[in-house]
Design a protein around this motif. Structure first.
Motif, PDB file in Angstrom:
ATOM      1  N   THR A  33       0.835  -1.202   0.000  1.00  0.00           N
ATOM      2  CA  THR A  33       0.000   0.000   0.000  1.00  0.00           C
ATOM      3  C   THR A  33       0.865   1.247   0.000  1.00  0.00           C
ATOM      4  O   THR A  33       0.645   2.190  -0.788  1.00  0.00           O
ATOM      5  CB  THR A  33      -0.936   0.000   1.221  1.00  0.00           C
ATOM      6  N   ASP A  34       1.873   1.280   0.842  1.00  0.00           N
ATOM      7  CA  ASP A  34       2.783   2.422   0.908  1.00  0.00           C
ATOM      8  C   ASP A  34       3.503   2.620  -0.425  1.00  0.00           C
ATOM      9  O   ASP A  34       3.669   3.761  -0.895  1.00  0.00           O
ATOM     10  CB  ASP A  34       3.811   2.221   2.014  1.00  0.00           C
ATOM     11  N   PHE A  35       3.930   1.518  -1.029  1.00  0.00           N
ATOM     12  CA  PHE A  35       4.657   1.612  -2.289  1.00  0.00           C
ATOM     13  C   PHE A  35       3.781   2.164  -3.403  1.00  0.00           C
ATOM     14  O   PHE A  35       4.183   3.077  -4.133  1.00  0.00           O
ATOM     15  CB  PHE A  35       5.198   0.234  -2.697  1.00  0.00           C
ATOM     16  N   GLU A  60     -12.362 -12.337   5.736  1.00  0.00           N
ATOM     17  CA  GLU A  60     -11.033 -11.934   5.265  1.00  0.00           C
ATOM     18  C   GLU A  60     -11.127 -10.750   4.314  1.00  0.00           C
ATOM     19  O   GLU A  60     -10.321  -9.812   4.382  1.00  0.00           O
ATOM     20  CB  GLU A  60     -10.361 -13.101   4.550  1.00  0.00           C
ATOM     21  N   SER A  61     -12.091 -10.786   3.408  1.00  0.00           N
ATOM     22  CA  SER A  61     -12.241  -9.705   2.437  1.00  0.00           C
ATOM     23  C   SER A  61     -12.490  -8.376   3.130  1.00  0.00           C
ATOM     24  O   SER A  61     -11.898  -7.349   2.773  1.00  0.00           O
ATOM     25  CB  SER A  61     -13.399 -10.012   1.482  1.00  0.00           C
ATOM     26  N   LEU A  62     -13.349  -8.392   4.114  1.00  0.00           N
ATOM     27  CA  LEU A  62     -13.675  -7.153   4.817  1.00  0.00           C
ATOM     28  C   LEU A  62     -12.503  -6.671   5.650  1.00  0.00           C
ATOM     29  O   LEU A  62     -12.177  -5.473   5.641  1.00  0.00           O
ATOM     30  CB  LEU A  62     -14.911  -7.369   5.696  1.00  0.00           C
ATOM     31  N   GLU A  63     -11.827  -7.554   6.339  1.00  0.00           N
ATOM     32  CA  GLU A  63     -10.702  -7.145   7.176  1.00  0.00           C
ATOM     33  C   GLU A  63      -9.544  -6.629   6.324  1.00  0.00           C
ATOM     34  O   GLU A  63      -8.902  -5.624   6.659  1.00  0.00           O
ATOM     35  CB  GLU A  63     -10.236  -8.303   8.050  1.00  0.00           C
ATOM     36  N   LEU A  64      -9.259  -7.319   5.209  1.00  0.00           N
ATOM     37  CA  LEU A  64      -8.208  -6.853   4.307  1.00  0.00           C
ATOM     38  C   LEU A  64      -8.544  -5.460   3.782  1.00  0.00           C
ATOM     39  O   LEU A  64      -7.678  -4.574   3.730  1.00  0.00           O
ATOM     40  CB  LEU A  64      -8.055  -7.858   3.159  1.00  0.00           C
ATOM     41  N   ILE A  68      -6.315  -1.876   4.390  1.00  0.00           N
ATOM     42  CA  ILE A  68      -5.787  -1.032   3.322  1.00  0.00           C
ATOM     43  C   ILE A  68      -6.383   0.372   3.397  1.00  0.00           C
ATOM     44  O   ILE A  68      -5.678   1.371   3.231  1.00  0.00           O
ATOM     45  CB  ILE A  68      -6.045  -1.676   1.952  1.00  0.00           C
ATOM     46  N   ILE A  69      -7.673   0.456   3.644  1.00  0.00           N
ATOM     47  CA  ILE A  69      -8.321   1.777   3.727  1.00  0.00           C
ATOM     48  C   ILE A  69      -7.703   2.601   4.851  1.00  0.00           C
ATOM     49  O   ILE A  69      -7.423   3.802   4.678  1.00  0.00           O
ATOM     50  CB  ILE A  69      -9.843   1.603   3.926  1.00  0.00           C
ATOM     51  N   GLY A  95     -20.109  -2.790   4.043  1.00  0.00           N
ATOM     52  CA  GLY A  95     -19.030  -2.866   5.024  1.00  0.00           C
ATOM     53  C   GLY A  95     -17.837  -2.014   4.650  1.00  0.00           C
ATOM     54  O   GLY A  95     -17.289  -1.286   5.486  1.00  0.00           O
ATOM     55  N   VAL A  96     -17.404  -2.079   3.382  1.00  0.00           N
ATOM     56  CA  VAL A  96     -16.220  -1.314   2.994  1.00  0.00           C
ATOM     57  C   VAL A  96     -16.523   0.176   2.896  1.00  0.00           C
ATOM     58  O   VAL A  96     -15.661   1.012   3.195  1.00  0.00           O
ATOM     59  CB  VAL A  96     -15.615  -1.842   1.676  1.00  0.00           C
ATOM     60  N   MET A  97     -17.739   0.529   2.493  1.00  0.00           N
ATOM     61  CA  MET A  97     -18.087   1.955   2.456  1.00  0.00           C
ATOM     62  C   MET A  97     -18.142   2.529   3.870  1.00  0.00           C
ATOM     63  O   MET A  97     -17.698   3.656   4.112  1.00  0.00           O
ATOM     64  CB  MET A  97     -19.410   2.166   1.727  1.00  0.00           C
ATOM     65  N   ASP A  98     -18.655   1.762   4.819  1.00  0.00           N
ATOM     66  CA  ASP A  98     -18.648   2.203   6.205  1.00  0.00           C
ATOM     67  C   ASP A  98     -17.217   2.390   6.715  1.00  0.00           C
ATOM     68  O   ASP A  98     -16.963   3.236   7.585  1.00  0.00           O
ATOM     69  CB  ASP A  98     -19.378   1.196   7.099  1.00  0.00           C
ATOM     70  N   ALA A  99     -16.279   1.618   6.165  1.00  0.00           N
ATOM     71  CA  ALA A  99     -14.878   1.712   6.577  1.00  0.00           C
ATOM     72  C   ALA A  99     -14.151   2.866   5.903  1.00  0.00           C
ATOM     73  O   ALA A  99     -13.016   3.182   6.280  1.00  0.00           O
ATOM     74  CB  ALA A  99     -14.159   0.397   6.273  1.00  0.00           C
ATOM     75  N   GLY A 100     -14.764   3.481   4.888  1.00  0.00           N
ATOM     76  CA  GLY A 100     -14.138   4.627   4.238  1.00  0.00           C
ATOM     77  C   GLY A 100     -13.698   4.415   2.813  1.00  0.00           C
ATOM     78  O   GLY A 100     -12.932   5.225   2.273  1.00  0.00           O
ATOM     79  N   ALA A 101     -14.152   3.345   2.164  1.00  0.00           N
ATOM     80  CA  ALA A 101     -13.813   3.136   0.754  1.00  0.00           C
ATOM     81  C   ALA A 101     -14.378   4.266  -0.109  1.00  0.00           C
ATOM     82  O   ALA A 101     -15.382   4.903   0.247  1.00  0.00           O
ATOM     83  CB  ALA A 101     -14.351   1.792   0.271  1.00  0.00           C
ATOM     84  N   ALA A 102     -13.737   4.500  -1.270  1.00  0.00           N
ATOM     85  CA  ALA A 102     -14.213   5.536  -2.187  1.00  0.00           C
ATOM     86  C   ALA A 102     -15.375   5.041  -3.040  1.00  0.00           C
ATOM     87  O   ALA A 102     -16.216   5.833  -3.479  1.00  0.00           O
ATOM     88  CB  ALA A 102     -13.066   5.992  -3.090  1.00  0.00           C
ATOM     89  N   GLY A 103     -15.422   3.741  -3.292  1.00  0.00           N
ATOM     90  CA  GLY A 103     -16.467   3.173  -4.125  1.00  0.00           C
ATOM     91  C   GLY A 103     -16.253   1.689  -4.296  1.00  0.00           C
ATOM     92  O   GLY A 103     -15.326   1.112  -3.711  1.00  0.00           O
ATOM     93  N   VAL A 104     -17.100   1.068  -5.091  1.00  0.00           N
ATOM     94  CA  VAL A 104     -17.003  -0.368  -5.332  1.00  0.00           C
ATOM     95  C   VAL A 104     -17.007  -0.630  -6.833  1.00  0.00           C
ATOM     96  O   VAL A 104     -17.371   0.232  -7.628  1.00  0.00           O
ATOM     97  CB  VAL A 104     -18.153  -1.145  -4.651  1.00  0.00           C
ATOM     98  N   MET A 105     -16.587  -1.829  -7.203  1.00  0.00           N
ATOM     99  CA  MET A 105     -16.570  -2.235  -8.611  1.00  0.00           C
ATOM    100  C   MET A 105     -17.402  -3.492  -8.778  1.00  0.00           C
ATOM    101  O   MET A 105     -17.305  -4.419  -7.969  1.00  0.00           O
ATOM    102  CB  MET A 105     -15.140  -2.481  -9.087  1.00  0.00           C
ATOM    103  N   ILE A 106     -18.211  -3.508  -9.850  1.00  0.00           N
ATOM    104  CA  ILE A 106     -19.098  -4.642 -10.113  1.00  0.00           C
ATOM    105  C   ILE A 106     -18.909  -5.106 -11.553  1.00  0.00           C
ATOM    106  O   ILE A 106     -18.929  -4.289 -12.488  1.00  0.00           O
ATOM    107  CB  ILE A 106     -20.574  -4.257  -9.880  1.00  0.00           C
ATOM    108  N   ALA A 107     -18.759  -6.402 -11.728  1.00  0.00           N
ATOM    109  CA  ALA A 107     -18.664  -7.012 -13.055  1.00  0.00           C
ATOM    110  C   ALA A 107     -19.901  -7.852 -13.309  1.00  0.00           C
ATOM    111  O   ALA A 107     -20.517  -8.371 -12.365  1.00  0.00           O
ATOM    112  CB  ALA A 107     -17.416  -7.886 -13.150  1.00  0.00           C
ATOM    113  N   PRO A 108     -20.286  -8.032 -14.567  1.00  0.00           N
ATOM    114  CA  PRO A 108     -21.462  -8.844 -14.864  1.00  0.00           C
ATOM    115  C   PRO A 108     -21.151 -10.338 -14.777  1.00  0.00           C
ATOM    116  O   PRO A 108     -20.038 -10.764 -15.115  1.00  0.00           O
ATOM    117  CB  PRO A 108     -21.794  -8.458 -16.308  1.00  0.00           C
ATOM    118  N   PRO A 109     -22.095 -11.158 -14.346  1.00  0.00           N
ATOM    119  CA  PRO A 109     -21.883 -12.610 -14.343  1.00  0.00           C
ATOM    120  C   PRO A 109     -21.882 -13.142 -15.770  1.00  0.00           C
ATOM    121  O   PRO A 109     -22.521 -12.583 -16.665  1.00  0.00           O
ATOM    122  CB  PRO A 109     -23.061 -13.142 -13.549  1.00  0.00           C
TER     123      PRO A 109
END
Length: 312
Positions: A33-35, A60-64, A68-69, A95-109
């Motif tokens: 992250t620093d790099f 794990e996904s949420l904690e990771l 980083i955030i 969960g990630v937005m509550d943690a301070g993420a800028a946004g999310v990414m979604i791909a189609p199935p």
């Protein structure tokens, strides 16, 4: 700050560092992250295809993401929340937005096979996560097997105001960028940010077609930052000279299957992560492949000092 249509620069796709036994390597996660942010990236995109997201469980996904955030402070962190079901997608997104993420990414199935199905899916996805979350539409037909024409992307953008960015990974896709920017110019589509993936393989011309930057994971994100800045400044020849020097390694890293192994190996060689381990199931580089990457690095070092690495 929440992601919006003015986003530009490099949002590097981050791999997930693992110890050889498969545990998440938190020290490497912090160093990486620093790099990336120290290299000038505007932000990071985590839990994407190259982040081995399907190999992590929900906790794990949420904690990771939270780690980083916290580490990234004010930098923009976009989190991939694509999931087989909307319940898991909503849980991670909120969960990630509550943690301070800028946004999310979604791909189609991959099962979506016609335009109305594609549009309907994204309507349902945004209803599930909430229209208050800014999101990135990932267009990667080579992997997801879903074809989204410029017209369909325009409809999604028009129907769903919380879509603020396109991750453009069609190939070939230069005409798609031109078509979308044409829609914006004639007023038939509101502005959106367009960042490009595919390992940066067409970034030199994608910038000229109207892209705002890159969202990819090439192991020299500092080069991508420089390339985007040169392109934005109108330094076309310098941008292409830099790109040309890196192209053989970009091409090698873009191989299906082994590409992530190559990327992690180079990041390990650069001291960004401690191990090039992937969580199983995984593909590994052969001894011959490692020798080829070392050869490419030695050739690149003639033109870019960032590739001058200590001998193995």
């Amino acid at each position: 700050m929440p992601l919006d249509v003015t986003a530009k620069g490099v949002y590097v796709i981050a791999p997930t560092p693992f110890h050889p036994d498969g545990r998440v390597d938190e020290s490497s996660l912090d160093r990486m992250t620093d790099f990336f942010l120290g290299a000038g990236c505007a932000g990071m995109t985590i839990l994407g295809v190259m982040g081995e997201a399907p190999k992590l469980d929900g906790a794990e996904s949420l904690e990771l993401s939270r780690r980083i955030i916290r580490r990234a402070a004010s930098a923009g962190i976009i989190v991939g929340v694509t999931a087989p079901g909307f319940a898991a997608m909503r849980s991670l997104a909120r969960g990630v937005m509550d943690a301070g993420a800028a946004g999310v990414m979604i791909a189609p199935p991959s099962h979506l096979r016609h335009d109305e199905a594609i549009i309907g899916y994204f309507h349902q996805a945004i209803e599930a996560i909430g229209p208050d979350i800014p999101w990135v539409l990932q267009d990667y037909p080579q992997l997801f097997q879903v074809q989204m024409t410029p017209g369909i992307i325009r409809r999604i953008v028009s129907d769903l105001p919380s879509c603020v960015m396109l991750k453009h990974e069609d190939w070939p896709g230069l005409e798609k960028i031109s078509a979308l920017r044409g829609f914006q110019a004639d007023g038939s589509m509101r502005p959106i940010s367009i960042l490009c993936g595919n390992g940066g393989i067409f970034l030199d011309f994608e910038m000229a077609r109207g892209a705002d930057g890159a969202m990819t994971g090439y192991a020299f994100p500092d080069m991508l930052v420089e390339l985007v800045k040169l392109s934005q400044a109108g330094e076309r020849d310098r941008a292409h000279d830099l790109f040309d020097a890196h192209l053989p390694l970009i091409r090698y890293e873009l191989q299906p299957g082994v590409g992530l192994a190559v990327r992690k190996y180079v990041l390990m060689r650069r001291g960004v992560i401690a191990s090039d381990a992937q969580r199983r199931p995984a593909s590994a580089m052969s001894a011959t492949a490692r020798q080829e990457v070392e050869y490419l690095l030695s050739r690149l070092a003639r033109h870019d000092a960032r590739a001058k690495l200590p001998p193995v």
